[in-house]
Enzyme design. Structure first.
Site, PDB file in Angstrom:
ATOM      1  N   SER A 249      -2.270  10.641   1.701  1.00  0.00           N
ATOM      2  CA  SER A 249      -3.846  10.543   2.399  1.00  0.00           C
ATOM      3  C   SER A 249      -3.730   9.046   2.913  1.00  0.00           C
ATOM      4  O   SER A 249      -3.108   7.829   2.507  1.00  0.00           O
ATOM      5  CB  SER A 249      -5.321  10.297   1.389  1.00  0.00           C
ATOM      6  OG  SER A 249      -6.424   9.273   2.355  1.00  0.00           O
TER       7      SER A 249
ATOM      8  N   TYR B   9      -8.750   5.986  -5.162  1.00  0.00           N
ATOM      9  CA  TYR B   9      -8.137   7.239  -4.830  1.00  0.00           C
ATOM     10  C   TYR B   9      -7.214   6.646  -3.797  1.00  0.00           C
ATOM     11  O   TYR B   9      -5.828   7.084  -4.290  1.00  0.00           O
ATOM     12  CB  TYR B   9      -8.992   8.185  -4.285  1.00  0.00           C
ATOM     13  CG  TYR B   9      -8.332   9.046  -3.294  1.00  0.00           C
ATOM     14  CD1 TYR B   9      -8.571  10.457  -4.120  1.00  0.00           C
ATOM     15  CD2 TYR B   9      -8.889   9.182  -2.029  1.00  0.00           C
ATOM     16  CE1 TYR B   9      -7.875  11.488  -3.206  1.00  0.00           C
ATOM     17  CE2 TYR B   9      -8.333  10.083  -1.315  1.00  0.00           C
ATOM     18  CZ  TYR B   9      -7.768  11.620  -1.888  1.00  0.00           C
ATOM     19  OH  TYR B   9      -7.028  13.004  -1.532  1.00  0.00           O
TER      20      TYR B   9
ATOM     21  N   LYS C 212      -2.805   7.344  -5.185  1.00  0.00           N
ATOM     22  CA  LYS C 212      -1.876   7.848  -4.109  1.00  0.00           C
ATOM     23  C   LYS C 212      -0.759   7.392  -4.236  1.00  0.00           C
ATOM     24  O   LYS C 212       0.048   7.858  -3.794  1.00  0.00           O
ATOM     25  CB  LYS C 212      -2.738   8.357  -2.691  1.00  0.00           C
ATOM     26  CG  LYS C 212      -4.185   9.913  -2.980  1.00  0.00           C
ATOM     27  CD  LYS C 212      -3.307  11.606  -3.266  1.00  0.00           C
ATOM     28  CE  LYS C 212      -4.492  12.465  -2.985  1.00  0.00           C
ATOM     29  NZ  LYS C 212      -3.623  13.597  -3.736  1.00  0.00           N
TER      30      LYS C 212
END
Lengths: 319, 319
Positions: free
Chosen positions: B122, B146, B150
């Site tokens: 992402s 997050y 990632k």
């Protein structure tokens, strides 16, 4: 109220412990610790009533919680499986370098006291094509499993810091030269060997091309910078906690010239030059020069020149 | 000889499965799979004799080995705890987004067959100060847990690829707009909401400033790129496997203008603009524009303009 040093029995860790004891009450910003706990696979060689040892493996389940308890002012996480061994034994490297780091961070978080957390990372996080001088914003693209695990550790320390679980400082260490003693399992071990061995009258090998640039720091400079990393205010570093520690950019050829100047032609003649693919592949993936304006402004320092680094070693270790 | 899709019951995963079934035998380079295994917390909604479902949690010990068995040609790892929930529930996010990814990579490694491994990452890996246009070499400095997980997953996929354990491809997905259905726990959920809700006659909120730049892709473009990511030769990507997938750079204000043009003034009037600090802090840390010359040269594609993206959604989902 203590400071924890993983890898405290090692070359770097034991020197950091001695430097912390000497800096206690003198160095501005350094937490006023009462004791130091060394954590390593062997007891710490520093003999001082304020230093105790816990022998064990930081990646062993449950161990980290015994290492970082309430009342811990700061943690140095120096223990690691080095680059050569991490490449040869993938699972061992990941377990210690990634899982061990995470376990320590979790233990620090569990205290609820957000201790300072100095994580020793490495220029080995870099790889691939690189600019002549590496900026602070260059993406780590590690070309070794050691570098990959260290890059992941950096991300953990930063996220734990952002969330207030620890007050982290990530120090990407230059290659440390000259290490006394024996070769170790780091791919960069030769960088000390080509100075240390000849000064002791022993033959050594340069496994990389002479034009290979290395980013180097003397043990004294690195130890001073690690003490400073614990003392500096987190807010001064800013939200992103990763720092490329200052070093000096020297080619392998220039290192041999320094050896000749400080140790004489006979010492220089003891170094042969047989390429070693396994070592060159890893070491040549590391950058040779960095933009270190920000760490210098934060009070981190570096050696003057490489002749001085060789003299520092000769004067301390060669009789 | 199968392809595994984690998150296969979800919006993106089920579309990737349908697209794979359609591309089978037609798309050059796509492995000639016989079946697709969807792995998710619910069964896959795609009804096709070649698709089966395994229900479970990829981070559950032992589960990943059942997911990636010998004979697996490729893995899509799309399952994740999204950005909003990862920020609210740190341990849940790390367990699924980091540990789950690692478990799948280990299972793929254990087959000894180096399957292709497409990892959905992402733009949330980025944070801090950023240049107007993000180059491929920009260091991830995630401002969310997050993004941190990632970024660690990206490093794992790259190192597993370098070592030949998998043949990895890391796709940093743009924000996908317009997602049909209900809002989800992603911080970027509003980006679909401000188009989807008004087109259905429902009020919605823009929680970030109008000048906020977003890096967007329609579902069709992302799905096409994910199929392409499985089909492209690893050697063409090169040793570093991380790609910023192409998207379009659009401000929140321009999105509302597209809504007015495609959906009319009444739809536009349904969007209020009440700032939400929690959302803005995460979303405004993401970059708005990228240098995607390399992925475009590798055959990845992007939408024409945002009006077209809104029309694509309206024509498919609004009656």
């Amino acid at each position: 109220m203590r400071i924890v040093v993983t890898g405290g029995a090692g070359f770097l860790g034991s020197r950091v412990i001695r430097a912390l004891l000497a800096a206690r009450g003198r160095k501005e910003g350094l937490p006023a610790f009462e004791s130091i706990l060394s954590v390593d696979l062997a007891p710490c060689p520093v003999e001082d009533p304020r230093v105790s040892s816990l022998v064990g493996d930081v990646a062993e389940p449950g161990f980290a919680a015994r290492v970082v308890e309430a009342g811990t002012l700061g943690v140095y996480h120096l223990a690691a499986v080095l680059s050569g061994q991490s490449e040869a034994e993938f699972d061992v490297g990941m377990r210690v370098n990634l899982d061990g780091t995470r376990a320590l961070l979790e233990a620090a978080r569990a205290t609820g006291e957000a201790p300072r957390f100095v994580f020793a990372s490495s220029v080995a996080v870099f790889g691939g094509e690189m600019p002549e001088v590496v900026p602070e914003t260059l993406a780590p693209m590690p070309a070794s499993s050691y570098g990959a695990a260290k890059a992941m550790g950096e991300l953990l320390v930063n996220d734990y810091s952002r969330r207030g679980f620890v007050d982290g400082r990530v120090c990407r260490l230059p290659t440390i030269v000259v290490r006394p003693g024996k070769p170790n399992s780091a791919a960069s071990s030769f960088a000390s060997g080509i100075i240390r061995e000849p000064l002791a009258g022993v033959a050594s090998n340069l496994p990389v091309p002479r034009e290979t640039r290395l980013w180097l720091s003397s043990p004294d400079a690195v130890v001073g910078n690690l003490v400073h990393a614990m003392a500096v205010e987190g807010a001064r570093i800013g939200p992103w906690r990763t720092l490329n520690l200052p070093g000096v950019c020297v080619t392998a050829g220039a290192m041999l010239e320094s050896l000749a100047r400080v140790g004489g032609a006979a010492a220089r003649a003891l170094v042969r030059e047989e390429p070693e693919e396994r070592v060159a592949r890893i070491v040549c993936s590391w950058p040779g020069d960095f933009d270190v304006a920000r760490p210098l402004a934060l009070g981190f320092t570096r050696d003057g020149d490489f002749d001085g680094v060789v003299r520092q070693y000769r004067d301390e270790f060669v009789r």
